[in-house]
Design a protein around this motif. Structure first.
Motif, PDB file in Angstrom:
ATOM      1  N   ASP A  28     -29.602  83.554 -50.807  1.00  0.00           N
ATOM      2  CA  ASP A  28     -29.547  82.081 -50.932  1.00  0.00           C
ATOM      3  C   ASP A  28     -28.612  81.638 -51.992  1.00  0.00           C
TER       4      ASP A  28
ATOM      5  N   ILE B 212     -19.544  89.836 -44.821  1.00  0.00           N
ATOM      6  CA  ILE B 212     -20.445  90.536 -43.762  1.00  0.00           C
ATOM      7  C   ILE B 212     -19.560  91.497 -43.141  1.00  0.00           C
TER       8      ILE B 212
ATOM      9  N   ASN C 136     -18.609  74.924 -53.587  1.00  0.00           N
ATOM     10  CA  ASN C 136     -20.083  74.964 -52.925  1.00  0.00           C
ATOM     11  C   ASN C 136     -19.947  76.040 -51.979  1.00  0.00           C
ATOM     12  N   SER C 137     -19.728  77.272 -52.445  1.00  0.00           N
ATOM     13  CA  SER C 137     -19.767  78.448 -51.510  1.00  0.00           C
ATOM     14  C   SER C 137     -21.358  78.589 -51.547  1.00  0.00           C
ATOM     15  N   TYR C 138     -21.857  78.480 -50.029  1.00  0.00           N
ATOM     16  CA  TYR C 138     -23.390  78.681 -49.868  1.00  0.00           C
ATOM     17  C   TYR C 138     -23.641  80.033 -49.599  1.00  0.00           C
ATOM     18  N   SER C 139     -24.160  80.780 -50.606  1.00  0.00           N
ATOM     19  CA  SER C 139     -24.737  82.157 -50.162  1.00  0.00           C
ATOM     20  C   SER C 139     -23.681  83.059 -49.631  1.00  0.00           C
ATOM     21  N   VAL C 140     -24.097  83.694 -48.429  1.00  0.00           N
ATOM     22  CA  VAL C 140     -23.150  84.944 -47.868  1.00  0.00           C
ATOM     23  C   VAL C 140     -21.938  84.212 -47.356  1.00  0.00           C
ATOM     24  N   GLU C 141     -20.690  84.889 -47.780  1.00  0.00           N
ATOM     25  CA  GLU C 141     -19.456  84.109 -47.286  1.00  0.00           C
ATOM     26  C   GLU C 141     -18.862  84.939 -46.102  1.00  0.00           C
ATOM     27  N   PRO C 142     -18.103  84.517 -45.214  1.00  0.00           N
ATOM     28  CA  PRO C 142     -17.739  85.311 -43.959  1.00  0.00           C
ATOM     29  C   PRO C 142     -17.425  86.600 -44.232  1.00  0.00           C
ATOM     30  N   GLU C 143     -16.360  86.520 -45.386  1.00  0.00           N
ATOM     31  CA  GLU C 143     -15.672  87.926 -45.643  1.00  0.00           C
ATOM     32  C   GLU C 143     -16.455  89.186 -46.057  1.00  0.00           C
TER      33      GLU C 143
ATOM     34  N   ARG D 173     -28.608  92.621 -45.824  1.00  0.00           N
ATOM     35  CA  ARG D 173     -29.362  90.941 -46.018  1.00  0.00           C
ATOM     36  C   ARG D 173     -30.792  91.189 -46.299  1.00  0.00           C
TER      37      ARG D 173
END
Lengths: 645, 137
Positions: free
Chosen positions: B59, B30, B21-28, B41
């Motif tokens: 999204d 950014i 369930n990775s929701y859209s932008v992942e921390p890595e 973005r």
């Protein structure tokens, strides 16, 4: 067994709909009334029976019925077994027919000695629409189709749809769509009958339009709430074609509700209302076509079958062709005896009606344009949010500015100077509100600025309207009494609702804050003065899913704990898909919204935190509009009652 | 009943490995530079996720969307202009990938008709006003 009963009832319903259609050709009033009574009651009885049969099949998990097999499962909670009845194409058509025959019954109830011809003709048109949908269901989408051999368990259904807001979303929406069928029938009937002097067709049409519009409003709101917490990224409106399919009739309904008032009060815009009533229903059916034919592929669409599309298309062509022909032929009788001054309440309503149509036309264009391009050139294009934002917002803004003034200006002609004089205090108040709110949020966003102005504008005008009203109530000057425009409490409520809605939309779309981060247990992160600490993660077991659940403690800037948020990642083994359940803390100023992503103990979990200001006012606004609508239905029913005396 | 418990337990184990369930932008994903991140973005909000329905790649949780987001970020870091990035994407995936359709011959009506509707609307209002003025005088 019960399924056969349901199927049989559906055919009987078809028979009585045909009877109702045939009745009106009889000359004898008494037998017309009698036969209509039989057909209306029987139609209601048998559609209800059919609907309940299907519901029964769902409740007892009768998997010999293909529809139940495809959309249900023994482990599903009872509530969602019931809502699964209309959570699929065939069942939702059955619901549509049920609502249609309920409205049919209400139209029948309007019979009195003065309106026999009008109501009979209306019921005839209504019967025609009902036959169309019954045939559609029986021929292309029979919910009672059997499957042999009987499977041992069902296939479940999309767990994303297993949700309370989405369970009541379709029934509410259908009351809206189907309510416009009554407006359509009244319009056809009024034009065919034509004796407008004696029978105020608009008084009869109004409660139905109001009901349709009111329930469409709240239905759309529920769909929006669902999208907000279920789809997991804090948005609540996506300009999805399926959303547009409900938004377009809503826009026309808004126009219709207001122009009906001018017909009622000033006898102007009659032709316009007759046309609008036809268009609103046609758009509802077109919306159904778009959604049900599978011609669009979108998040909400769960029906794919071209034969259905062609059937509905032919049905639309017949309805549209017939109604517009009658309009072309007979609408001349409904010319306006009074002309409309631009500087009057009816004038402003006309302007806003036209702006609503322009918005609706643009949304319609955006929705069908990709289909046309694809059909003509095999190229695919996308028309998404940016398009709608740039075509809809510039037209909505002047419409809302005008909407703000309307309560303060009176029917008949006034002058620009009077209007300016009357609105001067509201301009000042709007200015004060805007400055205060922008100061609190320290925002330089242009859209935020506009949104607050619009919202403040509506509210300020209503404040001064109420103020003027109270002056007459407690003052003794009779001269003032006549110069102050009348309004109803439902109008005030609905308009306040719109103001709150705009406030919510502005806050959540302009000042949203977002934090995407990876967190391990006991990690903390900051979002807009709030500290979020990731306390623990555990497994939980639901009735038909398993989930991992995070536990986040939220502290405010004084380091007091506010709430514990528990977002979940659910896995539904039956359909083999997973959903993410956001966890939300709401107060009147903001939502804190947490979604759990994937991860593990070593690397931590992906966590998305949103700070969504003022979001709750979107739903409160929609609910206040809904309340306004309900009050209005009530007072208009009283008017209708008086007509029968 | 017992059997049910066992199955759920098994599923609970499966879930640990299967949930994506990775929701859209992942921390890595950014970018360090906040201005570049905002640009990336804004671009990805206008790019359609090709395997989803009516979602932007910003999204979307689809792997393809993630690839495109990363691609856009690389290009942003290389200081490519927005136009260059959009052109790069439409050359490969066609206009379908743009949520805001470009102004072309085929989309001329799409962009121009709302304006025409508006003009027609204004005309009706002005006509109506003229008529009523005539009537009143």
């Amino acid at each position: 067994m019960i399924a056969n009963l349901g199927n049989f009832s559906l055919w009987l319903a078809l028979f009585f709909a045909a009877l109702q259609f045939g009745v009106s050709y009889r000359k004898n009033n008494k037998s017309t009334l009698y036969l209509n009574k039989i057909s209306v009651y029987s139609l209601l009885l048998f559609t209800l029976l059919s609907f309940l049969s299907l519901m029964y099949c769902y409740i007892v998990s009768d998997f010999s019925v293909s529809n139940v097999y495809l959309n249900s499962h023994t482990t599903k909670p009872l509530v969602y077994k019931i809502s699964a009845v209309w959570g699929n194409h065939e069942g939702s058509m059955l619901l549509w027919i049920l609502v249609l025959s309920i409205f049919n019954y209400f139209i029948f109830k309007l019979y009195n000695k003065n309106n026999i011809i009008l109501i009979t003709k209306t019921l005839e048109t209504q019967a025609f629409v009902t036959i169309g949908f019954l045939l559609f269901t029986v021929l292309t989408s029979n919910p009672f189709e059997k499957i042999i051999p009987t499977p041992t368990n069902g296939l479940g259904f999309n767990p994303v749809l297993q949700d309370p807001a989405l369970a009541i979303h379709p029934p509410l929406l259908y009351i809206g769509y189907v309510g416009f069928s009554a407006a359509f029938s009244f319009s056809i009937s009024a034009m065919s009958v034509g004796n407008i002097e004696k029978v105020p067709w608009y008084n009869y049409m109004k409660p139905f339009v109001l009901a349709a519009w009111t329930f469409l409003t709240i239905g759309i709101a529920f769909g929006s709430i669902w999208a907000y917490y279920e789809l997991g990224w804090g948005g609540w409106w996506f300009w999805d074609p399926v959303e547009n399919a409900s938004f377009m009739p809503w826009l026309l309904g808004t126009a219709l509700v207001h122009s009906l008032v001018t017909v009622e009060k000033k006898k102007v815009l009659q032709k316009w209302v007759l046309l609008l009533a036809i268009l609103a229903f046609l758009l509802s059916v077109i919306g159904t076509f778009l959604v049900r034919s599978g011609i669009l592929t979108s998040v909400h669409t769960f029906a794919l079958d071209p034969t259905r599309g062609i059937y509905i298309l032919i049905f639309i062509a017949i309805l549209g062709g017939y109604s517009l022909l009658i309009f072309a032929k007979n609408s001349k009788k409904f010319f306006d005896k009074n002309y409309i001054s631009f500087m009057s309440r009816e004038g402003s309503i006309l302007v806003n009606n036209i702006l609503m149509i322009v918005v609706c036309a643009s949304v319609f264009l955006g929705t069908i344009y990709p289909l046309i391009i694809e059909a003509l050139s095999n190229n695919k294009i996308s028309v998404g949010e940016p398009y709608y934002n740039s075509t809809v917002i510039p037209i909505i803004i002047p419409a809302i500015l005008i909407m703000g003034i309307v309560p303060l200006i009176s029917w008949q002609k006034t002058s620009l100077i009077t209007i300016l004089k009357k609105t001067f205090p509201s301009i000042m108040l709007t200015f004060a509100i805007t400055v205060t709110i922008l100061w609190i949020y320290r925002s330089q966003s242009v859209l935020g600025f506009i949104g607050i102005i619009l919202s403040g504008w509506i509210i300020s005008n209503i404040v001064f309207t109420l103020f003027e009203q109270s002056k007459i109530k407690y003052g003794k000057n009779k001269f003032i009494k006549n110069s102050v425009p009348k309004f109803t409490k439902s109008m005030i409520l609905a308009h306040i609702g719109v103001a709150l809605l705009i406030l919510g939309i502005t806050g959540s779309s302009v000042w949203q804050k977002e934090k995407i981060t990876r967190m391990k247990i006991n990690d903390e992160t900051i979002i807009h003065n709030y500290k979020v600490i990731f306390k623990e993660i555990k497994e939980v077991v639901g009735k038909n899913y398993v989930a991992i659940q995070g536990n986040f403690w939220i502290y405010n800037e004084k380091n007091n704990i506010i709430t514990k948020l528990k977002p979940e990642n659910r896995f539904y083994p039956i359909t083999n898909n997973s959903t993410s359940e956001a966890s939300i803390h709401t107060n009147i100023l903001r939502d804190l919204y947490i979604v759990l992503g994937n991860g593990n103990e070593q690397d931590g979990w992906i966590v998305r935190v949103y700070y969504n200001p003022l979001v709750v006012w979107i739903w409160i606004g929609a609910f206040v509009i809904f309340l306004g609508g309900i009050f209005s239905i009530n007072s208009n029913l009283k008017i209708v009652k008086r007509l029968s005396l | 009943m017992k059997k049910n418990l066992i199955t759920t337990f098994i599923f609970a184990i499966i879930i640990k490995f299967t949930i994506v369930n990775s929701y859209s932008v992942e921390p890595e994903e950014i970018l360090q530079n906040p201005q570049q991140e905002i640009r990336a973005r804004n671009i990805s909000k206008n790019i359609r996720c090709l395997v989803c329905q009516n979602q932007s790649i910003d999204d979307s949780s689809a792997p393809l969307a993630k690839d495109l987001r990363e691609l856009i970020r690389i290009k942003v870091q290389k200081n490519d202009s927005d136009e260059e990035i959009y052109k790069f994407l439409t050359d490969r995936y066609g206009d379908f990938i743009l949520l805001k359709p470009p102004l072309k011959i085929s989309t001329f009506l799409l962009w121009c008709l709302p304006f025409v509707f508006f003009v027609i609307g204004i005309t009706i209002i002005v006509q109506q006003n003229k008529k009523s003025k005539k009537y009143i005088s």
